[in-house]
Design an enzyme around this catalytic site. Structure first.
Site, PDB file in Angstrom:
ATOM      1  N   ASP A   1       0.838  -1.193   0.000  1.00 24.58           N
ATOM      2  CA  ASP A   1       0.000   0.000   0.000  1.00 24.58           C
ATOM      3  C   ASP A   1       0.880   1.253   0.000  1.00 24.58           C
ATOM      4  O   ASP A   1       1.683   1.462   0.917  1.00 24.58           O
ATOM      5  CB  ASP A   1      -0.860  -0.061   1.279  1.00 24.58           C
ATOM      6  CG  ASP A   1      -1.811   1.093   1.413  1.00 24.58           C
ATOM      7  OD1 ASP A   1      -1.748   2.048   0.614  1.00 24.58           O
ATOM      8  OD2 ASP A   1      -2.625   1.048   2.346  1.00 24.58           O
ATOM      9  N   ILE A   2       0.707   2.083  -1.001  1.00 20.55           N
ATOM     10  CA  ILE A   2       1.551   3.275  -1.147  1.00 20.55           C
ATOM     11  C   ILE A   2       1.376   4.250   0.023  1.00 20.55           C
ATOM     12  O   ILE A   2       2.294   5.004   0.341  1.00 20.55           O
ATOM     13  CB  ILE A   2       1.250   3.974  -2.503  1.00 20.55           C
ATOM     14  CG1 ILE A   2       2.408   4.875  -2.928  1.00 20.55           C
ATOM     15  CG2 ILE A   2      -0.073   4.739  -2.477  1.00 20.55           C
ATOM     16  CD1 ILE A   2       2.313   5.357  -4.369  1.00 20.55           C
TER      17      ILE A   2
ATOM     18  N   GLY B   1     -10.019   3.816  -5.804  1.00 19.48           N
ATOM     19  CA  GLY B   1      -8.672   3.272  -6.009  1.00 19.48           C
ATOM     20  C   GLY B   1      -7.641   3.907  -5.094  1.00 19.48           C
ATOM     21  O   GLY B   1      -7.899   4.194  -3.924  1.00 19.48           O
TER      22      GLY B   1
ATOM     23  N   ASP C   1      -6.437   6.845  -5.149  1.00 20.69           N
ATOM     24  CA  ASP C   1      -6.832   8.207  -4.773  1.00 20.69           C
ATOM     25  C   ASP C   1      -7.635   8.182  -3.463  1.00 20.69           C
ATOM     26  O   ASP C   1      -7.342   8.934  -2.517  1.00 20.69           O
ATOM     27  CB  ASP C   1      -7.688   8.772  -5.922  1.00 20.69           C
ATOM     28  CG  ASP C   1      -7.877  10.272  -5.865  1.00 20.69           C
ATOM     29  OD1 ASP C   1      -7.301  10.915  -4.977  1.00 20.69           O
ATOM     30  OD2 ASP C   1      -8.613  10.785  -6.720  1.00 20.69           O
TER      31      ASP C   1
ATOM     32  N   SER D   1      -3.048   5.078 -14.163  1.00 26.61           N
ATOM     33  CA  SER D   1      -4.015   4.773 -15.245  1.00 26.61           C
ATOM     34  C   SER D   1      -4.351   3.296 -15.424  1.00 26.61           C
ATOM     35  O   SER D   1      -5.202   2.970 -16.254  1.00 26.61           O
ATOM     36  CB  SER D   1      -3.559   5.330 -16.617  1.00 26.61           C
ATOM     37  OG  SER D   1      -3.801   6.706 -16.712  1.00 26.61           O
TER      38      SER D   1
ATOM     39  N   GLY E   1      -5.727   1.150 -13.328  1.00 31.46           N
ATOM     40  CA  GLY E   1      -6.862   0.625 -12.564  1.00 31.46           C
ATOM     41  C   GLY E   1      -8.148   0.940 -13.312  1.00 31.46           C
ATOM     42  O   GLY E   1      -8.375   0.456 -14.425  1.00 31.46           O
ATOM     43  N   VAL E   2      -8.959   1.777 -12.720  1.00 30.34           N
ATOM     44  CA  VAL E   2     -10.256   2.152 -13.311  1.00 30.34           C
ATOM     45  C   VAL E   2     -10.067   2.762 -14.712  1.00 30.34           C
ATOM     46  O   VAL E   2     -10.916   2.585 -15.590  1.00 30.34           O
ATOM     47  CB  VAL E   2     -10.975   3.147 -12.375  1.00 30.34           C
ATOM     48  CG1 VAL E   2     -12.230   3.711 -13.022  1.00 30.34           C
ATOM     49  CG2 VAL E   2     -11.330   2.463 -11.066  1.00 30.34           C
TER      50      VAL E   2
HETATM   51  P1  ADP Z   1      -6.501   5.085 -12.356  1.00 33.74           P
HETATM   52  O1  ADP Z   1      -7.824   5.768 -12.253  1.00 33.74           O
HETATM   53  O2  ADP Z   1      -5.369   6.031 -12.708  1.00 33.74           O
HETATM   54  O3  ADP Z   1      -6.538   3.862 -13.196  1.00 33.74           O
HETATM   55  P2  ADP Z   1      -6.598   3.493  -9.879  1.00 33.74           P
HETATM   56  O4  ADP Z   1      -6.476   4.008  -8.507  1.00 33.74           O
HETATM   57  O5  ADP Z   1      -7.884   2.871 -10.292  1.00 33.74           O
HETATM   58  O6  ADP Z   1      -6.178   4.714 -10.836  1.00 33.74           O
HETATM   59  O7  ADP Z   1      -5.447   2.441 -10.139  1.00 33.74           O
HETATM   60  C1  ADP Z   1      -4.094   2.764 -10.326  1.00 33.74           C
HETATM   61  C2  ADP Z   1      -3.226   1.676  -9.749  1.00 33.74           C
HETATM   62  O8  ADP Z   1      -3.135   1.839  -8.336  1.00 33.74           O
HETATM   63  C3  ADP Z   1      -3.750   0.252  -9.980  1.00 33.74           C
HETATM   64  O9  ADP Z   1      -2.636  -0.578 -10.311  1.00 33.74           O
HETATM   65  C4  ADP Z   1      -4.307  -0.126  -8.606  1.00 33.74           C
HETATM   66  O10 ADP Z   1      -4.260  -1.528  -8.410  1.00 33.74           O
HETATM   67  C5  ADP Z   1      -3.315   0.580  -7.715  1.00 33.74           C
HETATM   68  N1  ADP Z   1      -3.718   0.828  -6.318  1.00 33.74           N
HETATM   69  C6  ADP Z   1      -4.950   0.895  -5.769  1.00 33.74           C
HETATM   70  N2  ADP Z   1      -4.876   1.152  -4.450  1.00 33.74           N
HETATM   71  C7  ADP Z   1      -3.539   1.256  -4.137  1.00 33.74           C
HETATM   72  C8  ADP Z   1      -2.798   1.521  -2.948  1.00 33.74           C
HETATM   73  N3  ADP Z   1      -3.387   1.730  -1.775  1.00 33.74           N
HETATM   74  N4  ADP Z   1      -1.431   1.543  -3.037  1.00 33.74           N
HETATM   75  C9  ADP Z   1      -0.813   1.356  -4.212  1.00 33.74           C
HETATM   76  N5  ADP Z   1      -1.446   1.121  -5.377  1.00 33.74           N
HETATM   77  C10 ADP Z   1      -2.806   1.064  -5.338  1.00 33.74           C
END
Ligand code: ADP
Length: 172
Positions: free
Chosen positions: A11-12, A33, A35, A118, A120-121
């Site tokens: 988790d970032i 996600g 964000d 980009s 994920g969603v």
């Molecule tokens: P986007 O809308 O830019 O696609 P997302 O948040 O849906 O953004 O996804 C971007 C990436 O972040 C995906 O690989 C997702 O699996 C990853 N992600 C989601 N939650 C976390 C987190 N807590 N820490 C790190 N990476 C995450």
């Protein structure tokens, strides 16, 4: 001395680095996600600061404090929504990384962690996004912008595989 690239799982929001990058949307007012996770962990002060910024166009980036995060700053960047690849998506994603590094240099950031922007969603194919990320990160490190370490956060096994393949392809 050139900086290094490290793959990390998890988790970032837990990382105590100078800056974490947020894959935000153009409103900068939070979303799902990564964000959503960043806003939950940072607390309401982050949203209050983001409200003063007036949004962010796709391919650009903005910087805020980290508030309650262990990271000192958050660099918010807006990746492209994947629409098949013919609408400038690769160039816009590359621009996100470049804008993040420009802000990092301006703010004396030495350690920075990126999510897979980009992928994920927003639906960008993970292998193509990883290749762009690695190319832009290596370019920034070669330019010696003061970064000593770039952490690439792999939230799922597919993301890790994509980065490993991209790094292998460049001989890293
Ligand atoms: P986007 O809308 O830019 O696609 P997302 O948040 O849906 O953004 O996804 C971007 C990436 O972040 C995906 O690989 C997702 O699996 C990853 N992600 C989601 N939650 C976390 C987190 N807590 N820490 C790190 N990476 C995450």
């Amino acid at each position: 001395m050139a900086g290094k690239i490290t793959l990390v799982e998890g988790d970032i929001t837990k990382l105590a680095v100078d800056a974490i990058v947020n894959a935000a949307n153009p409103s900068l007012l939070g979303g799902g996600g990564v964000d959503g996770a960043i806003h939950r962990a940072a607390g309401p002060g982050l949203l209050a600061e983001c409200k003063t910024l007036g949004g962010c166009p796709t391919g650009e980036a903005r910087i805020t404090a980290g508030h309650r995060l262990p990271a000192r700053c958050v660099i918010h960047t807006v990746g492209p929504v994947w629409r098949g690849g013919g609408r400038g998506e690769p160039g816009l994603l590359a621009s996100c990384y470049r804008r993040c590094f420009r802000l990092a240099r301006e703010h004396g950031i030495r350690t920075v962690a990126f999510p897979a922007i980009s992928t994920g969603v927003y639906g960008f194919p993970k292998d193509q996004a990883a290749a762009i990320a690695i190319r832009e990160i290596q370019r920034a490190l070669a330019e010696n912008v003061g970064i000593i370490e770039v952490l690439l956060v792999c939230f799922n096994p597919e993301t890790k595989k994509a980065y490993e393949a991209a790094l292998a392809g460049t001989g890293e």
